[in-house]
Design a protein around this motif. Structure first.
Motif, short mmCIF file in Angstrom:
data_model
loop_
_atom_site.label_atom_id
_atom_site.label_comp_id
_atom_site.label_asym_id
_atom_site.label_seq_id
_atom_site.Cartn_x
_atom_site.Cartn_y
_atom_site.Cartn_z
N ASP A 263 6.94 24.29 -3.04
CA ASP A 263 6.39 24.61 -2.71
C ASP A 263 6.02 23.70 -2.03
OD1 ASP A 263 4.06 26.15 -1.42
OD2 ASP A 263 2.86 26.05 -3.33
N GLY A 264 6.52 23.70 -0.61
CA GLY A 264 6.31 22.87 0.43
C GLY A 264 4.64 22.63 1.20
N ARG A 265 4.29 23.76 1.40
CA ARG A 265 3.16 23.49 1.56
C ARG A 265 2.29 22.86 0.45
NH1 ARG A 265 -2.07 24.72 0.54
NH2 ARG A 265 -3.69 24.56 2.46
N ARG A 266 2.47 22.87 -0.94
CA ARG A 266 1.63 22.33 -2.48
C ARG A 266 1.06 21.45 -2.14
NH1 ARG A 266 -0.69 24.34 -7.01
NH2 ARG A 266 -0.24 23.11 -8.66
N TRP A 267 2.69 20.55 -2.09
CA TRP A 267 2.97 19.42 -1.73
C TRP A 267 2.38 18.41 -0.42
CZ3 TRP A 267 3.27 17.71 -5.96
CH2 TRP A 267 4.00 18.21 -6.48
N LEU A 268 2.31 19.71 0.62
CA LEU A 268 1.80 18.82 1.74
C LEU A 268 0.27 19.09 1.75
CD1 LEU A 268 3.09 21.04 5.08
CD2 LEU A 268 3.31 18.49 4.68
N ASP B 92 -0.64 24.83 8.23
CA ASP B 92 -1.99 25.90 8.00
C ASP B 92 -2.50 26.50 9.48
OD1 ASP B 92 -2.01 25.60 5.37
OD2 ASP B 92 -3.22 24.79 5.06
N GLN B 93 -2.45 26.18 10.12
CA GLN B 93 -2.24 27.19 11.38
C GLN B 93 -2.89 28.34 11.69
OE1 GLN B 93 -0.63 25.07 14.58
NE2 GLN B 93 -1.28 25.55 16.68
N ALA B 94 -1.86 29.18 11.13
CA ALA B 94 -1.38 30.88 10.83
C ALA B 94 -2.95 30.98 10.66
CB ALA B 94 -0.79 31.18 10.43
N LEU B 95 -3.96 30.61 9.62
CA LEU B 95 -4.73 30.70 8.97
C LEU B 95 -6.37 30.66 9.48
CD1 LEU B 95 -3.66 28.46 5.40
CD2 LEU B 95 -3.93 31.19 5.31
N GLY C 66 -9.11 24.67 -7.97
CA GLY C 66 -7.56 24.39 -7.03
C GLY C 66 -6.92 23.16 -7.47
N PHE C 67 -7.81 21.52 -7.54
CA PHE C 67 -7.42 20.71 -6.57
C PHE C 67 -6.93 20.26 -7.87
CE2 PHE C 67 -8.19 16.20 -5.62
CZ PHE C 67 -6.99 15.89 -4.78
N VAL D 170 1.26 16.82 -9.42
CA VAL D 170 1.72 15.61 -8.75
C VAL D 170 1.68 14.50 -10.19
CG1 VAL D 170 1.03 13.76 -7.33
CG2 VAL D 170 0.62 16.66 -7.25
N ALA D 171 1.05 14.30 -10.88
CA ALA D 171 0.84 13.83 -12.36
C ALA D 171 2.53 13.63 -12.79
CB ALA D 171 -0.32 13.44 -12.95
N LEU D 172 2.36 14.83 -13.17
CA LEU D 172 3.68 14.88 -14.55
C LEU D 172 4.93 14.44 -12.91
CD1 LEU D 172 2.68 18.09 -15.50
CD2 LEU D 172 2.72 16.26 -16.96
N ARG D 173 4.86 14.59 -11.65
CA ARG D 173 5.47 14.70 -10.86
C ARG D 173 6.00 12.92 -11.14
NH1 ARG D 173 7.74 18.46 -6.13
NH2 ARG D 173 8.50 19.86 -6.76
N ALA D 174 5.45 12.37 -11.16
CA ALA D 174 5.05 10.98 -11.03
C ALA D 174 5.53 10.31 -12.25
CB ALA D 174 3.51 10.08 -10.37
N GLY D 175 5.64 11.20 -13.48
CA GLY D 175 5.43 10.62 -14.79
C GLY D 175 4.22 9.80 -14.95
N LEU D 176 3.59 10.30 -14.77
CA LEU D 176 2.31 10.10 -15.30
C LEU D 176 1.89 10.74 -16.06
CD1 LEU D 176 0.88 8.18 -11.95
CD2 LEU D 176 1.68 6.97 -14.03
#
Length: 310
Positions: free
Chosen positions: A130-135, A198-201, A220-221, A228-234
């Motif tokens: 999900d590109g927006r999630r990681w932005l 997010d401009q359209a929102l 949500g955050f 993110v922690a899981l992806r970073a191996g933390l």
């Protein structure tokens, strides 16, 4: 005026004049209900309780096994409530003013290493589902780590905070106090990338929630931070917005930042709150000495070959 009306007026004052958070108001409301029940059993009204009754109340909290931090919050509530009654002319004194606060255990804030922070930021650049999630993750982490914001301050940031080429953010902190914090080039770029996506929102918030008209929730955050922690191996259990705030402060001091400047950046009303980070650095220095000093843990091989008599 009934105890319930007194409590309600007190809470309204905290919200209006001091900008108290909803969680604080809820906790104080529960504290006052508990106090009202206790003083009723003691045979007096809450507004008429004297220092002896309040001392017995605090002693009962300790006997009931409440943590020192909970006891300290209850005492803070009592002191502020009776000061409010005094200022409103409902009492001539503050019976809680001289009560002793419980001794709190010394706890050092948890923080990440600089390498772990780099790993978190790098995890946001992985090919996303999900590109927006990681932005959003990248923008939030960049701002939190670059400025030391509280999570409530981050999620309340308006979209207009990025207007123009300003290198500073105007942040409204606890008690409605405002302060300026620097916005790094990387943080600004990440935030602008998210705002463009997010401009359209047409959201008034820099970090909008699902409907766009409300900010992203803390829950949500937390879910984003977990991923993110899981992806970073933390270990996600080691990570929270406050850990990032502690990491910002610790790394700033380690690299030579002035304690007073750090107080301003963090939005601490009292520098005593900021001074906890000096304990963190002292603990780190002690660990370095114990790990690397030749005399740490006793002189290893003291004398070496020279121990032999000639």
């Amino acid at each position: 005026m009934s105890a319930a009306v007194q409590a309600e007026s007190f809470l309204e004052m905290l919200a209006a004049e001091r900008g108290a958070a909803a969680n604080t108001l809820g906790a104080y409301a529960r504290d006052l209900r508990d106090l009202e029940s206790f003083v009723a059993q003691a045979g007096c009204a809450m507004a008429d309780a004297d220092a002896g009754v309040l001392r017995d109340y605090m002693a009962g909290l300790a006997q009931a096994g409440l943590s020192p931090r909970t006891q300290a919050r209850r005492l803070s509530c009592l002191k502020q409530f009776y000061l409010f009654l005094s200022r409103e002319g409902l009492r001539t004194d503050n019976p809680a003013a001289l009560l002793d606060a419980p001794r709190l255990p010394a706890t050092l804030p948890r923080f990440l290493t600089e390498e772990e922070v780099d790993a978190l930021l790098g995890a946001c650049d992985m090919p996303p589902d999900d590109g927006r999630r990681w932005l959003a993750a990248r923008a939030a982490l960049e701002i939190l780590y670059a400025s030391g914001l509280r999570i409530s301050e981050l999620l309340a940031l308006p979209r207009r905070a990025l207007t123009g080429d300003a290198r500073m953010l105007l942040v409204r902190g606890k008690g409605g106090r405002e302060r300026l914090v620097p916005l790094s080039v990387q943080a600004r770029a990440a935030a602008e990338a998210l705002a463009t996506r997010d401009q359209a929102l047409r959201s008034p918030y820099l970090f909008p929630g699902r409907d766009g008209q409300r900010p992203l929730t803390r829950q949500g955050f937390d879910r984003i931070l977990h991923d993110v922690a899981l992806r970073a191996g933390l270990d996600p259990a080691r990570l929270s917005p406050h850990v990032l705030r502690h990491s910002f402060a610790t790394h700033m001091l380690a690299r030579g930042a002035d304690l007073r400047a750090l107080q301003m950046l963090l939005g601490h009303a009292d520098i005593a709150t900021t001074q906890i980070y000096t304990h963190v650095l002292a603990e780190r220095l002690r660990a370095v000495v114990e790990a690397h000093h030749p005399l740490a843990g006793g002189r290893k091989g003291a004398g070496g070959q020279g121990n032999t008599s000639s």
